[in-house]
Design an enzyme around this catalytic site. Structure first.
Site: not given
Ligand code: BG6
Length: 518
Positions: A73, A176, A206, A210, A244, A263, A268, A368
């Site tokens: 936009r 996602k 993602h 990896k 994390e 999340d 993941h 986290k």
């Molecule tokens: C994302 C989440 O999908 O993955 C984030 O939305 C998270 O909150 C991230 O920090 C973690 O990815 P990675 O590759 O840093 O482990």
């Protein structure tokens, strides 16, 4: 006679070169194509997509006839979008990237406005005629999720969801979250399927890009030593952790709508779990691997109401310190409700009802602001049936374990007992360690580079299929219901620790403990 003369590979020798060759051994240079990024002025485009494209360009992985059309936009000229593309690349990008960026263009407009799609069609025809992109299109949904359906409908109405007069392919890359619960995932899926067939859709998680997540497959299925012990007869329990040390990094508003379950766990963590526990596939091919993942997810026991409370821990971090630096509580982060009940930590016991895993407790956790950034799978093996070593000399031995370290220090280690040198027969825990960075220095490919290239080539293996998404939501639905009722009670943990005590009690119910690093 060297190892190689015996027909083996020297350590470090590659069985298949990085992104030049696929599992079937064929070269992987995409056909000519035009990449259309919706959400081109946004964060994901700047932080992930453009840098990945620039690395692919520099490595020579893009076809000569390649261009990008950014759509968003925000009013930007072609030149402004090109400038952003240069800025997004590391160090402004290589000469190869600069040469390609000069062909990028931009279409400003609203995703609900048919006129915007008419302008996009004009740009696409121009790209096909002048840029030689041969009618091949990859549409990347990098917008906020609320826009996904509008973009897909717009593409459908404009007739550019299918091959045009010139032929070619139309593929859709979706990021996602794939919905926020089972019902919304089903609705989103129906909206997308109204205009795109499943084999045109590439859903990105993602983690699947990896290297070390893919290595779970290599470890299990390219070797003969692990698979025979990968089952209930030898494995005592499994621990899967996505930890994390970062907090919500200024994304408090987003995280308030997500929480750890949506999340990380739904996507993941479930993907890592599926690759770790699934049955051996007949071939490393898209639907074969995905069939096995879905089969495994279908064997994961859906929590009943009672288990959704008794087998799950829900936590939120309070203030604390990470690596000696004080950090605020979640509720004090910008954009977060000071009374927020959103979980930043989840631990759960999962059961898998099939012949391989029946009765083996699988413990998963994510959070986290934990002590370290650390993602790993740990297979903990049963104790030997009989210990011939007297009393206390071997009594305190830990169970053997195999740890697949996914990040940050990618590698594999096997922990077992060995005799301590000396006159008494004392046995102590030791480890054999394999480190990716030592073995393959500088060879890691970023997850987005790999996934973008795969979507361009049309290889679906690392993308998430609709039935996987829906099954993952089905497993989590009772937890979402319980969480919405404030169950189980929200536990707090100090930032910089390994999470709430309640999680220790959870794994303690089977007299086991989390294997935490210092
Ligand atoms: C994302 C989440 O999908 O993955 C984030 O939305 C998270 O909150 C991230 O920090 C973690 O990815 P990675 O590759 O840093 O482990």
């Amino acid at each position: 006679m060297s190892h190689n003369e015996l027909g083996g590979n020297e350590p470090g020798e590659l069985l298949a070169a990085t992104d030049a060759v696929d599992t079937a051994g064929s070269t992987r240079r995409p056909d000519p194509l035009c990449l259309v990024i919706f959400g081109a002025s946004g964060d994901l485009t700047r932080r992930k997509i453009l840098p990945a494209l620039s690395r692919l360009a520099t490595r020579g992985s893009l076809p000569e006839e390649f261009t990008v059309i950014g759509v968003a936009r925000t009013p930007l000229s072609d030149e402004e979008f090109q400038r952003r593309a240069l800025e997004a690349a590391d160090g402004g990008g290589s000469p190869e990237w600069k040469r390609r960026v000069a062909r990028f263009s931009y279409v400003a407009g609203d995703n609900a406005d048919p006129a915007m799609f008419t302008r996009l069609c004009e740009r696409l025809s121009e790209s096909d005629l002048k840029g030689g992109t041969a009618g091949n299109r990859l549409y990347y949904l990098a917008t906020v999720p609320g826009q996904f359906a509008a973009v897909v409908r717009g593409l459908g109405k404009a007739g550019i969801n299918i091959a045009g007069k010139m032929g070619g392919f139309s593929r859709l890359v979706v990021e996602k979250p794939f919905g926020t619960d089972l019902d919304s995932a089903v609705r989103l899926s129906a909206a997308i399927h109204a205009d795109f067939d499943e084999d045109q859709i590439f859903r990105i998680d993602h983690y699947m890009g990896k290297e070390t997540v893919q290595n779970i497959l290599a470890l299990r299925f390219a070797n003969s030593v692990f698979e025979p012990i990968w089952n209930r007869r030898h494995v005592d329990h499994v621990q899967v952790m996505v930890a994390e040390s970062l907090g919500v990094e200024g994304r408090g508003g987003f995280y308030e709508q997500a929480g750890a379950l949506r999340d990380i766990v739904q996507n993941h963590l479930m993907q890592v779990l599926a690759l770790t526990l699934m049955e051996p596939p007949g071939a490393a091919e898209g639907d074969v691997i995905r069939d096995e993942k879905v089969k495994l997810l279908r064997s994961v026991v859906v929590f009943d109401e009672k288990q959704a409370v008794s087998q799950v821990v829900r936590g939120q971090y309070g203030a604390g310190s990470i690596d000696g630096v004080a950090v605020p509580a979640y509720r004090d982060e910008p954009g977060v409700d000071p009374l927020s009940q959103v979980e930043t930590y989840v631990a759960a016991r999962v059961d898998v009802d099939n012949w391989r895993w029946a009765g083996v407790p699988i413990f998963v956790r994510t959070g986290k602001r934990l002590r370290h950034h650390q993602t790993e799978v740990r297979m903990v093996f049963q104790r030997p049936p009989h210990l011939p070593f007297a009393g206390k000399l071997a009594r305190d031995l830990r169970r053997d374990s195999l740890t697949l370290r996914i990040q940050p220090d990618d590698g594999i280690s096997l922990a077992f007992g060995a005799k301590v040198p000396g006159p008494t027969f004392t046995i102590s825990n030791v480890a054999m360690d394999f480190s990716y960075s030592e073995q393959f220095p500088g060879q890691t490919v970023d997850a987005y580079d790999r996934l973008l290239l795969d979507a361009m080539v049309g290889d679906p293996m690392l993308f998430i299929r609709d039935d996987e998404v829906q099954r993952a939501w089905t497993i989590l639905r009772p937890l979402q219901g319980a969480f919405a009722q404030g169950e189980p009670r929200l536990a707090t943990y100090e930032a910089g620790t390994w999470g709430p005590e309640e999680a220790d009690r959870l794994i303690g119910t089977v007299e086991r403990h989390w294997r935490n690093s210092e």
